[in-house]
Design a protein around this motif. Structure first.
Motif, PDB file in Angstrom:
ATOM      1  N   ALA A  30       0.840  -1.193   0.000  1.00  0.00           N
ATOM      2  CA  ALA A  30       0.000   0.000   0.000  1.00  0.00           C
ATOM      3  C   ALA A  30       0.875   1.242   0.000  1.00  0.00           C
ATOM      4  O   ALA A  30       1.980   1.230   0.509  1.00  0.00           O
ATOM      5  CB  ALA A  30      -0.882  -0.017   1.240  1.00  0.00           C
ATOM      6  N   ALA A  31       0.349   2.318  -0.565  1.00  0.00           N
ATOM      7  CA  ALA A  31       1.089   3.571  -0.507  1.00  0.00           C
ATOM      8  C   ALA A  31       1.104   4.090   0.926  1.00  0.00           C
ATOM      9  O   ALA A  31       2.073   4.669   1.373  1.00  0.00           O
ATOM     10  CB  ALA A  31       0.461   4.601  -1.437  1.00  0.00           C
ATOM     11  N   ALA A  32       0.009   3.893   1.632  1.00  0.00           N
ATOM     12  CA  ALA A  32      -0.107   4.249   3.058  1.00  0.00           C
ATOM     13  C   ALA A  32       0.315   5.676   3.357  1.00  0.00           C
ATOM     14  O   ALA A  32       1.104   5.920   4.267  1.00  0.00           O
ATOM     15  CB  ALA A  32       0.678   3.247   3.927  1.00  0.00           C
ATOM     16  N   PHE A  72       1.676   9.731  -3.435  1.00  0.00           N
ATOM     17  CA  PHE A  72       2.408   8.504  -3.734  1.00  0.00           C
ATOM     18  C   PHE A  72       1.766   7.643  -4.807  1.00  0.00           C
ATOM     19  O   PHE A  72       2.186   6.512  -5.013  1.00  0.00           O
ATOM     20  CB  PHE A  72       2.631   7.654  -2.472  1.00  0.00           C
ATOM     21  CG  PHE A  72       3.212   8.432  -1.321  1.00  0.00           C
ATOM     22  CD1 PHE A  72       2.495   8.623  -0.160  1.00  0.00           C
ATOM     23  CD2 PHE A  72       4.473   8.994  -1.423  1.00  0.00           C
ATOM     24  CE1 PHE A  72       3.025   9.364   0.898  1.00  0.00           C
ATOM     25  CE2 PHE A  72       5.016   9.738  -0.377  1.00  0.00           C
ATOM     26  CZ  PHE A  72       4.294   9.917   0.787  1.00  0.00           C
ATOM     27  N   TYR A 129      -8.587  -1.319   1.584  1.00  0.00           N
ATOM     28  CA  TYR A 129      -9.446  -1.976   0.597  1.00  0.00           C
ATOM     29  C   TYR A 129      -9.911  -1.040  -0.505  1.00  0.00           C
ATOM     30  O   TYR A 129     -10.130  -1.466  -1.620  1.00  0.00           O
ATOM     31  CB  TYR A 129     -10.725  -2.494   1.276  1.00  0.00           C
ATOM     32  CG  TYR A 129     -10.514  -3.552   2.303  1.00  0.00           C
ATOM     33  CD1 TYR A 129     -10.671  -3.273   3.656  1.00  0.00           C
ATOM     34  CD2 TYR A 129     -10.187  -4.844   1.924  1.00  0.00           C
ATOM     35  CE1 TYR A 129     -10.500  -4.252   4.600  1.00  0.00           C
ATOM     36  CE2 TYR A 129     -10.016  -5.831   2.878  1.00  0.00           C
ATOM     37  CZ  TYR A 129     -10.176  -5.531   4.211  1.00  0.00           C
ATOM     38  OH  TYR A 129     -10.006  -6.506   5.151  1.00  0.00           O
ATOM     39  N   HIS A 148      10.705   4.548   1.938  1.00  0.00           N
ATOM     40  CA  HIS A 148       9.612   3.804   1.317  1.00  0.00           C
ATOM     41  C   HIS A 148      10.133   2.477   0.763  1.00  0.00           C
ATOM     42  O   HIS A 148       9.527   1.428   0.922  1.00  0.00           O
ATOM     43  CB  HIS A 148       9.006   4.665   0.190  1.00  0.00           C
ATOM     44  CG  HIS A 148       7.616   4.293  -0.188  1.00  0.00           C
ATOM     45  ND1 HIS A 148       6.680   5.221  -0.577  1.00  0.00           N
ATOM     46  CD2 HIS A 148       6.977   3.095  -0.267  1.00  0.00           C
ATOM     47  CE1 HIS A 148       5.544   4.620  -0.874  1.00  0.00           C
ATOM     48  NE2 HIS A 148       5.688   3.329  -0.696  1.00  0.00           N
ATOM     49  N   GLU A 168       6.998  -4.235   4.864  1.00  0.00           N
ATOM     50  CA  GLU A 168       5.612  -4.123   4.426  1.00  0.00           C
ATOM     51  C   GLU A 168       5.193  -5.292   3.564  1.00  0.00           C
ATOM     52  O   GLU A 168       5.856  -5.641   2.612  1.00  0.00           O
ATOM     53  CB  GLU A 168       5.439  -2.835   3.614  1.00  0.00           C
ATOM     54  CG  GLU A 168       5.745  -1.579   4.391  1.00  0.00           C
ATOM     55  CD  GLU A 168       5.630  -0.345   3.518  1.00  0.00           C
ATOM     56  OE1 GLU A 168       4.697  -0.274   2.689  1.00  0.00           O
ATOM     57  OE2 GLU A 168       6.476   0.546   3.648  1.00  0.00           O
ATOM     58  N   ALA A 205      -5.179  -5.514   7.783  1.00  0.00           N
ATOM     59  CA  ALA A 205      -5.660  -4.202   7.355  1.00  0.00           C
ATOM     60  C   ALA A 205      -5.586  -3.169   8.465  1.00  0.00           C
ATOM     61  O   ALA A 205      -6.558  -2.493   8.769  1.00  0.00           O
ATOM     62  CB  ALA A 205      -7.097  -4.314   6.838  1.00  0.00           C
ATOM     63  N   TYR A 229       0.350  -3.943   9.363  1.00  0.00           N
ATOM     64  CA  TYR A 229       1.037  -3.551   8.125  1.00  0.00           C
ATOM     65  C   TYR A 229       2.100  -2.570   8.577  1.00  0.00           C
ATOM     66  O   TYR A 229       1.798  -1.440   8.953  1.00  0.00           O
ATOM     67  CB  TYR A 229       0.070  -2.907   7.129  1.00  0.00           C
ATOM     68  CG  TYR A 229       0.738  -2.563   5.823  1.00  0.00           C
ATOM     69  CD1 TYR A 229       1.185  -1.267   5.573  1.00  0.00           C
ATOM     70  CD2 TYR A 229       0.941  -3.537   4.850  1.00  0.00           C
ATOM     71  CE1 TYR A 229       1.812  -0.954   4.383  1.00  0.00           C
ATOM     72  CE2 TYR A 229       1.572  -3.225   3.650  1.00  0.00           C
ATOM     73  CZ  TYR A 229       2.008  -1.929   3.424  1.00  0.00           C
ATOM     74  OH  TYR A 229       2.633  -1.628   2.234  1.00  0.00           O
ATOM     75  N   LEU A 251       4.918   0.015   8.759  1.00  0.00           N
ATOM     76  CA  LEU A 251       5.643   1.078   8.075  1.00  0.00           C
ATOM     77  C   LEU A 251       6.931   1.339   8.838  1.00  0.00           C
ATOM     78  O   LEU A 251       6.946   1.287  10.069  1.00  0.00           O
ATOM     79  CB  LEU A 251       4.805   2.361   8.030  1.00  0.00           C
ATOM     80  CG  LEU A 251       3.503   2.300   7.245  1.00  0.00           C
ATOM     81  CD1 LEU A 251       2.798   3.649   7.293  1.00  0.00           C
ATOM     82  CD2 LEU A 251       3.771   1.925   5.796  1.00  0.00           C
ATOM     83  N   LEU A 254       4.731   7.856  12.603  1.00  0.00           N
ATOM     84  CA  LEU A 254       4.973   7.401  11.245  1.00  0.00           C
ATOM     85  C   LEU A 254       4.975   8.587  10.308  1.00  0.00           C
ATOM     86  O   LEU A 254       4.093   9.446  10.367  1.00  0.00           O
ATOM     87  CB  LEU A 254       3.888   6.408  10.809  1.00  0.00           C
ATOM     88  CG  LEU A 254       3.866   5.086  11.587  1.00  0.00           C
ATOM     89  CD1 LEU A 254       2.704   4.225  11.109  1.00  0.00           C
ATOM     90  CD2 LEU A 254       5.183   4.352  11.436  1.00  0.00           C
ATOM     91  N   ARG A 267       5.594   9.172   6.109  1.00  0.00           N
ATOM     92  CA  ARG A 267       5.771   8.451   4.846  1.00  0.00           C
ATOM     93  C   ARG A 267       6.554   9.281   3.835  1.00  0.00           C
ATOM     94  O   ARG A 267       6.995   8.783   2.829  1.00  0.00           O
ATOM     95  CB  ARG A 267       4.381   8.138   4.282  1.00  0.00           C
ATOM     96  CG  ARG A 267       4.254   7.033   3.265  1.00  0.00           C
ATOM     97  CD  ARG A 267       5.048   5.822   3.508  1.00  0.00           C
ATOM     98  NE  ARG A 267       4.439   4.679   2.835  1.00  0.00           N
ATOM     99  CZ  ARG A 267       4.993   3.492   2.761  1.00  0.00           C
ATOM    100  NH1 ARG A 267       6.168   3.287   3.311  1.00  0.00           N
ATOM    101  NH2 ARG A 267       4.372   2.487   2.152  1.00  0.00           N
ATOM    102  N   SER A 296      -9.391  -9.063   9.399  1.00  0.00           N
ATOM    103  CA  SER A 296      -8.339  -8.124   9.019  1.00  0.00           C
ATOM    104  C   SER A 296      -7.715  -7.389  10.186  1.00  0.00           C
ATOM    105  O   SER A 296      -6.623  -6.877  10.062  1.00  0.00           O
ATOM    106  CB  SER A 296      -8.855  -7.143   7.980  1.00  0.00           C
ATOM    107  OG  SER A 296      -9.925  -6.416   8.501  1.00  0.00           O
ATOM    108  N   VAL A 297      -8.375  -7.307  11.330  1.00  0.00           N
ATOM    109  CA  VAL A 297      -7.678  -6.699  12.465  1.00  0.00           C
ATOM    110  C   VAL A 297      -7.529  -7.663  13.630  1.00  0.00           C
ATOM    111  O   VAL A 297      -6.784  -7.395  14.559  1.00  0.00           O
ATOM    112  CB  VAL A 297      -8.347  -5.385  12.963  1.00  0.00           C
ATOM    113  CG1 VAL A 297      -8.327  -4.345  11.880  1.00  0.00           C
ATOM    114  CG2 VAL A 297      -9.730  -5.627  13.479  1.00  0.00           C
TER     115      VAL A 297
END
Lengths: 784, 161, 158
Positions: free
Chosen positions: A197-199, A255, A291, A679, A687, A700, A705, A707, B136, B138, C119-120
């Motif tokens: 994911a770009a997140a 991104f 999603y 990244h 990631e 999710a 996930y 980072l 965080l 990015r 998912s969580v």
């Protein structure tokens, strides 16, 4: 006082920072309007299912709920979206278009597809209403594995297509079969490169406000492409373009996925605002982002490299599968990038690359920082590493022997790039990049002294050095309008949006140099279609190249208008004029000068006559449309330490030597590279989007996930070289994605070098301590 | 139905009295009820740190607190950092060192750093990175943020206010 | 997700069989079961409420169907649970064998979990399902012992 050529190349602190630092910058969720309503979406829990029924009656009755919409309520507005990027016209290309409709009507094709939209007094009430709805979903077997998806009898994501094959293309040059026959060594491997994911820290969001009295629609959108959004919305809703204004305010990171257009929410919010005559807002939450926002994904490559015993590349053959998810609105951009970027800095006489794009029951894949280039770089760099091993050559040496020489430019690779033009490298000088990186990472000494010494102490250090070439700055075009205000301030307006790249400052620097004004006196407006409505958006590392050049050209036109006017006013002999400090003067006679502000006032007279053909004001608009992109390049080198028991990898040093052409603001360029490397490190090691066989995403959330944090990303040591691009007057090239591209390849090489186990080969990304541990165990087994 | 509760809290030195649902998050209260939109929401599950504010001087995740939990207490947000039109030394250092790109995560990081510098006026690089690891980002890759903190710390006394 | 294991009951296979197929007993024993009603000879419908990590009180509507019945030795159960936080679907095989005067139950379930819960709550699913099962089986065991004790008293009395 500023020097006339003083701004470009300087690390000017950013003018936009003041608002961002004091919490006064407007992001989409900061928009407050009277009577604002809030939206939540009911999304499918199943990845592949038939929607048999949807009962929203209870939700409609809930106090505080204003409306609930399903596909049935859309009527004629229920239609599938356009293909955004026409497939690159590779001869013989096969492309099956399948795009998404705003709400599911018959069949769900990925987890998270929206089934219904609730509009309520608050987001809290809207989410309560989601629990009132009952969706009757009949689950279908999910398509998840790329190879299984193409096997006969596989469940179909799109029944009407009769296949899960979304696209197929082959690009060739030279004669690979002959190359293979002539080779002294052929190395072949299967590679898996999985992106994520770009997140961006800010999730997506939209505020749509239709005013029924003025019949105008204003939309705030976290988009990287406000102008196409405006045009598409106008068409979708049957409005004139002038009735629609799209604003991309401050955006918390783009991104890539924020350039995806006509997301369901982007169409539904404005549509609903028109129905209700009220402003409404939707802000994506983090879980939805996994999603509902596009991402990148897996490619599986079966590739081989044919070399001579001296390590010279004779040819490459690559066959790969690419997962596009449930739909393919973005054409072939990512796999074509993979195909093209594989060639790298190298002289590759013969090349055959074939890809098959596959539909699966997962969210849509569209470009994320790097946009498929990572995959190509990984395959080529790893093949070179294995060839080097097979030939007893040092990995740096094999690269040295294959670099394109400086006289090879412009170099036409004879295959097509993502902009449908032939892949031509405009300029570059690779050997000095390589040698500088070797010097900075102290490669020779590391291999000769440091690494053996560490081994004796039981520590596993390794070095990796990889290269990449990045096509940047592609068309079609951007535009800009520069205006000198009667106050003396300068206004620069362009259509691209900004998501942190510093356009407000860099575009100002470009204009400041042309007009001789202070950067502080230049106001840059981006991302508002009411201000400027011709252009495409911020993507593919093109902002500074295309929009920056447009700003430059517009400023030059303003300058020539100013010259013409000043020459009249300053009297005879006023040919050689100097623009400096906000004034225009005759060179050598500083007393014969006039402020730019004064010229602006004089250029817009209230009385008198103007000469025919004159335009009022000191204002000009210009467009720039390169016929192809400019090629940036670089070398990444890293030293890692691997803990052989815990399989943790620590990065000891990270070096980037890169060439992005002329640098406008060094500090901003360094920020782009540092951020890109972070990244890349995330993608290489931390990631991974984990899907089960039913298309369920098992991680999710940011808890699962991962980072990278400040403890995971070292300070990158950087060196710049500049081979200016001949394709634009400033000589600039793009740099936004560069840092993220070769990291996976560097990781793999460095970790293999650290572990020095011939039985251990890293053929996949991401790693992760668990996976590395497994590979280390398997490697030992193979050895024993 | 959930009844509303009265809350009184001081935000950036200013007293506010409101009536809120118990389930209203502090982040939503600050951003939408008080229109202090400088504090941002990135994940709503306490991982990204963008929503960090000070509660009685301690850095907390406002997305993990309810507004009613701040009743009777003092909250500080990014809007309160600059005084009399001049930037807090941290803010100035962030600008000089190019420690922000999109700026979305920045307010949360600033609020964590205020008490941090107060307690560690001469932090080592490791201490800085460790503190930042609760946030965080990015865009930046952190290096320039670390540099900004170093500059703010060496600017001396004022930074720890 | 595979959930499997064994459990030993005092009481003969027939007694355990009768217990397992009695919806009122199951409703009482399985933690979080709000309701469980037999709607047809081998079909049950009900509501369950489960906490998985950060997702408190996730409510599910469940449908259970029994098949391949070979009393008192084995049966297969298909489960379909849907709720706001996700769904679970799957098949479980239950085998009862006499052992030391009592019964040894072996169960093997293959469950699909989807939606927010998957998912969580991923890392907790294993733990939670085992904990629920353990609680449930212990409660069933106590129920069985009570019944047997009662039957014993009835026999004595009768």
């Amino acid at each position: 006082m500023t020097g006339a050529a003083g701004w470009i190349g300087r690390s000017v602190p950013r003018t936009e920072d003041l608002r961002l630092l004091t919490g006064r910058a407007l992001f989409v969720d900061d928009v407050h309007l009277p009577g604002l309503l809030h939206v939540a979406f009911l999304r499918s829990d199943h990845a592949h299912a038939r929607l048999r029924g949807l009962d929203v009656s209870a939700a409609r009755r809930r106090p505080g709920v204003v409306a609930v919409y399903t596909a049935a309520d859309l009527g004629d507005y229920w239609r599938t979206g356009p293909v955004l990027v026409q497939p690159v016209p590779v001869p013989g290309v096969v492309f099956h278009a399948a795009t998404q409709a705003p709400l599911v009507r018959d069949k769900v094709r990925h987890c998270g597809e929206p089934l219904a939209m609730v509009v309520a007094e608050s987001r809290y009430v809207a989410e309560d209403a989601l629990a009132d709805m009952v969706a009757d979903l009949e689950p279908l077997p999910a398509v998840v594995d790329l190879e299984a998806a193409l096997a006969p009898g596989a469940p179909l994501v799109h029944e009407s297509l009769g296949t899960n094959l979304a696209a197929h293309a082959v690009q060739r040059k030279g004669d690979y079969d002959a190359a293979r026959a002539a080779a002294d060594l052929v190395v072949s491997r299967r590679f898996r490169y999985d992106r994520g994911a770009a997140a961006a820290i800010e999730n997506r969001g939209i505020v749509a406000s239709w005013d029924p009295k003025s019949e105008e629609l204003v939309v705030w959108d976290t988009t990287q492409a406000p102008i196409p959004i405006r045009n598409g919305l106008a068409q979708f809703l049957g409005l004139r373009e002038s009735q629609v204004r799209v604003i991309a305010p401050f955006i918390g990171g783009g991104f890539g996925p924020k350039i995806m257009m006509y997301y369901p929410e982007e169409l539904l919010l404005p549509w609903a605002s028109l129905q209700l005559g009220r402003p409404i807002k939707w802000i994506e939450d983090r879980q939805e982002n996994f999603y509902a926002t596009t991402q990148e994904r897996l490619q599986i490559h079966d590739a081989e490299l044919a070399v001579t015993r001296d390590g010279k590349i004779l040819g490459v053959r690559d066959r790969f599968l690419h997962d596009t998810g449930a739909y393919d609105p973005y054409g072939l951009t990512i796999p074509i990038n993979s195909q093209c970027t594989l060639l790298g800095l190298y002289d590759v006489p013969s090349y055959e690359s074939e890809f098959t794009v596959v539909f699966t029951n997962r969210p849509i894949v569209t470009p994320v920082r790097g946009a498929g280039r990572q995959h190509g770089v990984f395959v080529m760099e790893r093949l070179l590493d294995f060839a080097a091993r097979g030939l007893g050559l040092d990995p740096v040496e094999i690269r040295r022997r294959n670099l394109l020489p400086p006289e090879a430019f412009p170099h036409n690779h004879q295959i097509l790039f993502q902009d449908s033009a032939p892949l031509v490298y405009d300029s570059g000088d690779y050997a000095p990049l390589l040698e500088r990186a070797v010097e900075m990472i102290d490669y020779e000494r590391f291999k000769r002294e440091e690494q053996p010494r560490a081994r004796r102490e039981g520590r596993r250090l390794g070095v990796g050095l990889v290269s990449y070439v990045e096509g940047t700055g592609i068309g079609p075009y951007e535009g800009a309008r520069v205006t000198v205000q009667p106050s003396g301030g300068v206004r620069v307006v362009t259509g691209v949006g900004t998501q942190g790249q510093g356009h407000f400052t860099t575009f100002a620097q470009i204009v400041a140099d042309v007009l001789g004004v202070d950067v502080g006196g230049i106001e840059v407006i981006t991302g508002d279609t009411r201000e400027f409505a011709w252009g495409t958006g911020t993507f593919a590392s093109r902002g500074i190249v295309v929009a920056g050049t447009a700003c430059h050209e517009a400023a030059l036109r303003v300058r020539s208008k100013a010259v013409a006017l000043a020459a009249e006013l300053l009297g005879p002999g006023a040919q050689d004029l100097v623009f400096d400090g906000g004034r225009v003067s005759v060179r050598g006679s500083p007393d014969r000068s006039i402020p730019l502000a004064e010229l602006a006032r004089r250029a817009n007279p209230l009385r008198g006559a103007v000469r025919p053909g004159t335009e009022p004001g000191l204002e000009a608009t210009a467009y720039f449309g390169p016929d192809r992109g400019s090629t940036a390049s670089g070398i990444h080198a890293m030293i890692v330490e691997v803990d052989p028991e815990a399989a943790m990898v620590a990065i000891r040093r990270y070096v980037v030597v890169h060439d992005c052409g002329r640098v406008i603001n060094p500090q901003i360029v360094e920020g782009q590279i540092q951020g890109g490397v972070a990244h890349g490190i995330g993608n290489a090691f931390y990631e991974q989007l984990v899907w089960d066989e039913n298309g369920q995403l098992l991680n999710a959330s940011l808890m699962d996930y991962l980072l990278p944090t400040a403890l995971d990303v070292p300070t990158v040591e950087m060196a710049h070289r500049e081979t200016p691009s001949p394709l634009n007057p400033l000589g600039v090239k793009g740099v936004g994605e560069a840092g993220a591209i070769p990291t996976g390849a560097a990781f793999a090489q460095a970790v293999e070098d650290a572990l020095d186990d011939p039985g251990l080969e890293i053929l996949e990304i991401p790693l992760s301590p668990n996976r590395l541990f497994e590979l280390m165990q398997a490697g030992k087994g193979a050895d024993a | 139905m959930i009844g509303r509760r009265p809350v009184t809290l001081t935000v950036n030195g200013q007293r506010h009295e409101r009536s809120v649902e118990p389930r209203l998050l502090l982040s939503d209260f600050l951003r939408h009820d008080l229109d202090l939109t400088g504090t941002h929401v990135g994940c709503e599950h306490g991982v990204c740190g963008a929503c960090t504010v000070l509660l009685d001087g301690h850095a907390v995740r406002s997305c993990l607190l309810f507004a009613v939990q701040a009743d009777g207490r003092a909250v500080d947000t990014v809007e309160g950092l600059a005084r009399d039109g001049s930037l807090h030394p941290l803010q100035a250092a962030f600008n000089e060192a190019h420690a922000l790109q999109c700026g979305f995560c920045t307010p949360g990081i600033l609020m964590t750093l205020v008490p941090f510098l107060h307690e560690h006026p001469r932090p080592s690089e490791h201490e800085i990175r460790e503190t930042l690891s609760g946030h965080l980002c990015r865009c930046t890759g952190y290096a320039q943020i670390v540099e900004a903190v170093r500059r703010a710390a060496s600017a001396g006394g004022d930074a720890a206010r | 997700m595979i959930v499997e294991g064994t459990y030993s009951f005092t009481g003969r296979p027939q007694a355990v069989w009768d217990l397992l197929l009695d919806p009122t007993v199951i409703a009482k024993s399985m933690p979080g079961t709000k309701e469980l009603v037999r709607t047809a000879p081998d079909r049950y419908q009900g509501k369950m409420q489960v906490t998985v990590g950060p997702i408190t009180a996730a409510e599910f509507a469940v449908e259970i169907a029994l098949s391949d019945l070979e009393p008192p030795q084995r049966f297969v159960m298909t489960i379909d649970g849907t709720g706001r936080f996700g769904f679970t679907r799957g098949r479980a095989r239950v085998d009862l064998q006499p052992e030391n005067g009592g019964t040894r139950m072996a169960y093997h379930a293959d469950l699909q979990v989807g939606g927010k819960i998957a998912s969580v709550g991923q890392r907790l699913l294993d733990m939670v399902s085992r904990a629920l099962l353990r609680s449930g089986l212990q409660a069933l065991s106590r129920e069985l012992e009570e019944r047997l004790a009662q039957d014993g008293r009835t026999e004595e009395a009768g």
